[in-house]
Enzyme design. Structure first.
Site, PDB file in Angstrom:
ATOM      1  N   CYS A 133      46.485  43.669  40.554  1.00 57.28           N
ATOM      2  CA  CYS A 133      47.463  43.529  39.473  1.00 57.28           C
ATOM      3  C   CYS A 133      47.186  44.479  38.312  1.00 57.28           C
ATOM      4  O   CYS A 133      48.107  45.119  37.786  1.00 57.28           O
ATOM      5  CB  CYS A 133      47.507  42.083  38.981  1.00 57.28           C
ATOM      6  SG  CYS A 133      45.897  41.370  38.584  1.00 57.28           S
ATOM      7  N   HIS A 247      48.617  40.430  31.722  1.00 52.68           N
ATOM      8  CA  HIS A 247      47.416  41.215  31.449  1.00 52.68           C
ATOM      9  C   HIS A 247      47.718  42.319  30.442  1.00 52.68           C
ATOM     10  O   HIS A 247      48.788  42.929  30.461  1.00 52.68           O
ATOM     11  CB  HIS A 247      46.897  41.878  32.724  1.00 52.68           C
ATOM     12  CG  HIS A 247      46.305  40.936  33.716  1.00 52.68           C
ATOM     13  ND1 HIS A 247      46.070  39.612  33.463  1.00 52.68           N
ATOM     14  CD2 HIS A 247      45.891  41.161  35.010  1.00 52.68           C
ATOM     15  CE1 HIS A 247      45.531  39.043  34.540  1.00 52.68           C
ATOM     16  NE2 HIS A 247      45.410  39.966  35.478  1.00 52.68           N
TER      17      HIS A 247
END
Length: 345
Positions: A133, A247
């Site tokens: 990711c 994130h």
């Protein structure tokens, strides 16, 4: 467009649940949906397009029995290692969200905005790997910059949300915060992370490697080089932060020698790249944050600035929803691009 029989392995997990949402939002051409999970979850129901679909048990024969043509795997590396071959043998293309196949030289590692041409290599193994990711959102911003000036080196510090550790990570943060407000934080359970995550940051994600980096950090190094087909120098420090979702990354890019980076050109290159959005107005307190990125399919870039000492270095902040951009949405985009390429759409 013809429709396909689509299986989702790990149907009841966090990424599996998001996959169903994204498949529906993107109007993925599904003829028959086959949710798959362990025997513990078999028989439960998931909702898709207003209908309830029964979860089936993941077995060696379930792909052939259901004529699966596209199989999304999101149930952990050991599951992919064991069962992906049965999906391939049944004639399906496997789009794998785990780390198991990423560095296999025969398996393409794909971010559709960055290296869509690699999807054509799927036939050698029947598998296309979805990157880590934190790598996905980073290379989405690196690609236009590399095309603009040529990148020599990248230094990145990540601020990774607890949902990167799945449902258990999110639950642990919430429970610890509840314990804090009950004046009982010291007794709260600590199992998803090596230390308390509430009111804390943990500068370790995944296991230590002999070179002093962690496995997560080395994923970013190796995956970036494979995706971009370039031996870019990458150094990463990955940090877990008490944020539920999305994130963030602080990125320093060193361009080739002799480059005098123009920030307007940098902003234009980023803003014109597919699925990247620039939010960069420090004076008015506008910049990317997890709250902005969550539940969207864009990588947001801001705090763009030139290095004080070197004209070929820039710094910026990068945020994306890692459950979507960093997993489910990237996988679905791979699937759609595969359909387009294989059917000459």
């Amino acid at each position: 467009m013809r429709k396909f029989n689509v299986a989702v392995v790990g149907a009841t997990g966090a990424v599996g649940e998001e996959l169903f949402r994204v498949l529906e939002e993107y109007e993925f051409p599904i003829n028959k949906l086959i949710p798959l999970a362990s025997s513990r979850s078999a028989g439960s129901k998931i909702e898709y397009a207003g209908k309830e679909v029964t979860v089936l048990e993941l077995t060696e024969t379930v792909f052939e029995e259901n004529d699966v043509e596209i199989a999304f795997f999101s149930a952990g590396g050991s599951i992919s290692e064991k069962f992906a071959k049965f999906a391939v043998e049944a004639g399906a293309v496997v789009i794998d969200n785990t780390s198991h196949f990423r560095m296999d030289p025969k398996v393409p590692l794909v971010v559709p905005e960055v290296n869509p041409e690699d999807i054509k290599l799927w036939k050698e193994t029947g598998i296309i790997a979805n990157p880590n990711c934190s790598t996905i959102q980073m290379v989405q911003s690196l690609k236009p910059l590399d095309e603009l000036y040529g990148i020599k080196r990248v230094d990145v510090s990540t601020y990774q949300a607890v949902s990167g550790a799945g449902k258990k990570g999110m639950e642990e943060l919430v429970l610890q915060m509840q314990a804090f407000f009950a004046f009982n934080l010291e007794d709260a359970e600590k199992s998803a992370f090596p230390h308390q995550i509430a009111l804390n940051v943990i500068p370790q994600i995944d296991v230590a490697q002999d070179n002093g980096f962690t496995k997560e950090e080395m994923k970013m190094v190796k995956e970036t080089q494979k995706i971009m087909h370039k031996n870019i120098q990458v150094a990463a420090t990955c940090v877990r932060v008490p944020v539920l979702r999305s994130h963030s990354e602080s990125i320093t890019v060193t361009f080739n020698e002799g480059v005098d980076a123009d920030l307007d050109a940098v902003r234009d290159a980023l803003n014109n790249f597919e699925n990247v959005k620039v939010i960069d107005d420090l004076e008015n307190k506008k910049y990317p944050m997890p709250l902005i990125a969550t539940d969207t399919d864009f990588t947001y870039v801001g705090r763009i600035k030139k290095d004080i000492y070197a004209s070929n270095i820039i710094h910026y902040f990068n945020v994306a929803d890692q459950v979507r951009v960093g997993a489910a949405t990237n996988a679905v985009r791979i699937g759609l691009k595969w359909i387009e390429m294989e059917n000459d759409i």
